[in-house]
Design a protein around this motif. Structure first.
Motif, PDB file in Angstrom:
ATOM      1  N   LEU A   1       0.982  -1.147  -0.055  1.00 60.10           N
ATOM      2  CA  LEU A   1      -0.085   0.012   0.045  1.00 60.10           C
ATOM      3  C   LEU A   1       0.944   1.344  -0.079  1.00 60.10           C
ATOM      4  O   LEU A   1       0.446   2.328  -0.525  1.00 60.10           O
ATOM      5  N   HIS A   2       1.886   1.303   0.707  1.00 61.08           N
ATOM      6  CA  HIS A   2       2.719   2.353   0.911  1.00 61.08           C
ATOM      7  C   HIS A   2       3.582   2.749  -0.541  1.00 61.08           C
ATOM      8  O   HIS A   2       3.583   3.711  -0.738  1.00 61.08           O
ATOM      9  N   ARG A   3       3.665   1.526  -1.255  1.00 62.69           N
ATOM     10  CA  ARG A   3       4.416   1.689  -2.355  1.00 62.69           C
ATOM     11  C   ARG A   3       3.301   2.375  -3.588  1.00 62.69           C
ATOM     12  O   ARG A   3       3.803   2.996  -4.672  1.00 62.69           O
ATOM     13  N   GLN A   4       2.243   2.161  -3.542  1.00 62.49           N
ATOM     14  CA  GLN A   4       1.127   2.716  -4.212  1.00 62.49           C
ATOM     15  C   GLN A   4       0.705   3.842  -3.754  1.00 62.49           C
ATOM     16  O   GLN A   4       0.081   4.594  -4.426  1.00 62.49           O
ATOM     17  N   GLY A   5       1.523   4.483  -3.023  1.00 61.46           N
ATOM     18  CA  GLY A   5       1.033   6.112  -2.672  1.00 61.46           C
ATOM     19  C   GLY A   5       0.400   6.321  -1.211  1.00 61.46           C
ATOM     20  O   GLY A   5       0.114   7.271  -1.081  1.00 61.46           O
ATOM     21  N   PHE A   6      -0.222   5.208  -0.642  1.00 60.93           N
ATOM     22  CA  PHE A   6      -0.827   5.491   0.529  1.00 60.93           C
ATOM     23  C   PHE A   6      -0.130   5.778   1.690  1.00 60.93           C
ATOM     24  O   PHE A   6       0.791   5.431   1.780  1.00 60.93           O
ATOM     25  N   ILE A   8       0.805   5.267   4.822  1.00 58.60           N
ATOM     26  CA  ILE A   8       0.593   4.321   5.863  1.00 58.60           C
ATOM     27  C   ILE A   8       1.918   3.651   5.821  1.00 58.60           C
ATOM     28  O   ILE A   8       2.597   3.077   4.855  1.00 58.60           O
ATOM     29  N   THR A   9       2.356   3.359   7.111  1.00 56.62           N
ATOM     30  CA  THR A   9       3.704   2.567   7.143  1.00 56.62           C
ATOM     31  C   THR A   9       3.148   1.154   7.546  1.00 56.62           C
ATOM     32  O   THR A   9       2.153   0.910   7.907  1.00 56.62           O
ATOM     33  N   LEU A  10       4.314   0.259   7.456  1.00 54.22           N
ATOM     34  CA  LEU A  10       4.033  -1.017   7.729  1.00 54.22           C
ATOM     35  C   LEU A  10       3.637  -1.521   9.076  1.00 54.22           C
ATOM     36  O   LEU A  10       2.807  -2.076   9.513  1.00 54.22           O
ATOM     37  N   THR A  11       4.473  -0.510   9.876  1.00 51.37           N
ATOM     38  CA  THR A  11       4.008  -0.729  11.386  1.00 51.37           C
ATOM     39  C   THR A  11       2.617  -0.254  11.733  1.00 51.37           C
ATOM     40  O   THR A  11       1.990  -0.964  12.515  1.00 51.37           O
ATOM     41  N   GLN A  12       2.131   0.753  11.275  1.00 49.70           N
ATOM     42  CA  GLN A  12       0.985   1.146  11.416  1.00 49.70           C
ATOM     43  C   GLN A  12      -0.313   0.296  10.746  1.00 49.70           C
ATOM     44  O   GLN A  12      -1.137  -0.145  11.541  1.00 49.70           O
ATOM     45  N   ALA A  13       0.084  -0.229   9.569  1.00 46.58           N
ATOM     46  CA  ALA A  13      -0.816  -1.382   8.943  1.00 46.58           C
ATOM     47  C   ALA A  13      -0.943  -2.488   9.956  1.00 46.58           C
ATOM     48  O   ALA A  13      -2.062  -2.873  10.014  1.00 46.58           O
ATOM     49  N   GLY A  14       0.293  -2.815  10.555  1.00 44.28           N
ATOM     50  CA  GLY A  14       0.150  -4.191  11.425  1.00 44.28           C
ATOM     51  C   GLY A  14      -0.604  -3.903  12.788  1.00 44.28           C
ATOM     52  O   GLY A  14      -1.488  -4.542  13.155  1.00 44.28           O
ATOM     53  N   ARG A  15      -0.509  -2.470  13.131  1.00 49.94           N
ATOM     54  CA  ARG A  15      -1.286  -2.187  14.400  1.00 49.94           C
ATOM     55  C   ARG A  15      -2.798  -2.100  14.018  1.00 49.94           C
ATOM     56  O   ARG A  15      -3.945  -2.317  14.767  1.00 49.94           O
ATOM     57  N   ASP A  16      -3.268  -1.467  12.786  1.00 52.16           N
ATOM     58  CA  ASP A  16      -4.568  -1.325  12.263  1.00 52.16           C
ATOM     59  C   ASP A  16      -5.121  -3.008  12.173  1.00 52.16           C
ATOM     60  O   ASP A  16      -6.399  -3.155  12.637  1.00 52.16           O
ATOM     61  N   VAL A  17      -4.375  -3.979  11.696  1.00 59.32           N
ATOM     62  CA  VAL A  17      -4.731  -5.222  11.591  1.00 59.32           C
ATOM     63  C   VAL A  17      -5.240  -5.777  12.916  1.00 59.32           C
ATOM     64  O   VAL A  17      -6.255  -6.543  13.334  1.00 59.32           O
ATOM     65  N   SER A  18      -4.110  -5.626  13.981  1.00 62.22           N
ATOM     66  CA  SER A  18      -4.397  -6.280  15.326  1.00 62.22           C
ATOM     67  C   SER A  18      -5.521  -5.496  16.068  1.00 62.22           C
ATOM     68  O   SER A  18      -6.312  -6.173  16.694  1.00 62.22           O
ATOM     69  N   GLY A  19      -5.653  -4.051  15.737  1.00 66.50           N
ATOM     70  CA  GLY A  19      -7.089  -3.528  16.431  1.00 66.50           C
ATOM     71  C   GLY A  19      -8.196  -3.841  15.669  1.00 66.50           C
ATOM     72  O   GLY A  19      -9.314  -3.829  16.389  1.00 66.50           O
ATOM     73  N   LEU A  20      -8.382  -4.012  14.352  1.00 58.36           N
ATOM     74  CA  LEU A  20      -9.568  -4.680  13.872  1.00 58.36           C
ATOM     75  C   LEU A  20      -9.753  -6.017  14.257  1.00 58.36           C
ATOM     76  O   LEU A  20     -11.100  -6.399  14.868  1.00 58.36           O
ATOM     77  N   ALA A  21      -8.709  -6.873  14.310  1.00 58.05           N
ATOM     78  CA  ALA A  21      -8.932  -8.304  14.917  1.00 58.05           C
ATOM     79  C   ALA A  21      -9.464  -8.065  16.390  1.00 58.05           C
ATOM     80  O   ALA A  21     -10.340  -9.213  16.713  1.00 58.05           O
ATOM     81  N   TRP A  22      -8.882  -7.273  17.103  1.00 52.82           N
ATOM     82  CA  TRP A  22      -9.461  -7.078  18.755  1.00 52.82           C
ATOM     83  C   TRP A  22     -10.916  -7.027  18.685  1.00 52.82           C
ATOM     84  O   TRP A  22     -11.573  -7.393  19.581  1.00 52.82           O
TER      85      TRP A  22
END
Length: 331
Positions: A1-6, A8-22
């Motif tokens: 996603l970051h390479r496509q211009g979004f 968002i960092t990889l770390t933030q994406a990981g946190r978002d995945v964790s938060g959504l799963a939670w």
């Protein structure tokens, strides 16, 4: 996603995945308790344990795979529960939950050892359909462990093996005398007490390393939290043991007891294999949390007469606010 211009960092994406799963974990727990006949206050209690346990609040806001693994375990339990009741949606949740639970280390894989055979057994007349639903996730999971075997020499590599943690351990390597029998709840109990260290981790950080940043959650447990945490733990443990009593009425309740037991056995084996005081974290037991929370909700449902529903709900909300405060969410 970051390479496509979004942005968002990889770390933030990981946190978002964790938060959504939670967030999804709590709804899955509510769905399981509801399918097993629990009333809404008991479903609220189930979700409160899953959402507001301080360890969950921490893991759900950081880059950890345990939230996704726990979600997968919950989906598998939900799938078995619904499929045993002849509801086709159960196969959908089974198919989604299997790879989410399986693509981890032992913490979700051990749940599948029990859940997959039970999923087939609850509907022996439709076992072919069950296998077909499990096949895609099973193939993906199998490919992952075969890859580990080829690349790393073992299907179940541990962080200690991959990252050579024997040369990193900031406390010490090895178990001190009495590590597994000492029941100390003293400050920073983790290096000296297996039980004290992992239990306190559920309610806050037992002790943090000086070179790591502190989070909003409690680093030392106040006396009132030791009492609340102890009472909650005893209730959940009793509920987990008693859940299996309903096995003749509802086969899926086997999972509410069997998954936590097998996860705990695997956790102890992990600590024996990796003799370090940094491996005692309750983090590794969180994938068994949804079955235990559902068991607690069902026991609460049994113990609460209909006229006490509002009182039970008030007690749940009081507990929830206390846990939110510990997790840094409250005022």
């Amino acid at each position: 996603l970051h390479r496509q211009g979004f942005q968002i960092t990889l770390t933030q994406a990981g946190r978002d995945v964790s938060g959504l799963a939670w967030l999804l974990e709590g709804w899955v727990a509510i769905a399981i308790a509801g399918a097993l006949g629990a009333r809404w206050p008991s479903r609220a209690a189930t979700a409160a344990v899953v959402w507001l346990l301080p360890a969950q609040a921490m893991v759900g806001s950081m880059v950890y795979n345990e939230t996704v693994t726990d979600l997968g375990v919950g989906l598998v339990v939900l799938g078995v529960t619904l499929w045993a009741r002849n509801q086709s949606w159960g196969l959908v949740w089974l198919g989604l939950g299997l790879p989410l639970a399986g693509l981890a280390k032992y913490s979700g894989l051990d749940a599948l050892v029990i859940a997959v055979p039970l999923a087939i057994a609850v509907r022996p007349d439709r076992w072919t359909l069950t296998v077909l639903a499990l096949l895609p996730g099973g193939a993906l999971t199998a490919a992952y462990y075969i890859r580990n075997l080829i690349a790393l020499g073992t299907p179940l590599p541990l962080n200690a093996d991959i990252f050579d943690l024997k040369n990193w351990d900031p406390i010490r390597w090895g178990h001190p005398s009495g590590y597994f029998t000492n029941l100390s709840l003293a400050g920073c109990a983790a290096p000296d007490s297996f039980v004290g260290g992992f239990w306190k981790w559920f309610w806050g950080i037992d002790c943090s390393f000086q070179n790591l940043p502190s989070g909003p959650w409690s680093e030392q447990l106040p006396a009132w939290l030791v009492v609340v945490g102890g009472a909650t733990s005893l209730f959940v443990l009793a509920a987990t043991v008693l859940a299996v009593i309903g096995v003749r009425r509802e086969p899926a309740t086997i999972l509410l007891t069997a998954i936590p037991m097998l996860t705990m056995i695997a956790f102890i084996y992990f600590n024996l294999r990796v003799p370090s005081a940094t491996t005692d974290k309750g983090l590794y037991l969180l994938p068994a949390l949804i079955p235990m929370a559902v068991a607690a909700g069902l026991l609460l449902d049994r113990l609460t007469p209909g006229s006490w529903v509002r009182l039970g709900y008030a007690a749940v909300m009081t507990w929830a606010m206390a846990m939110a405060a510990v997790s840094g969410v409250g005022p």
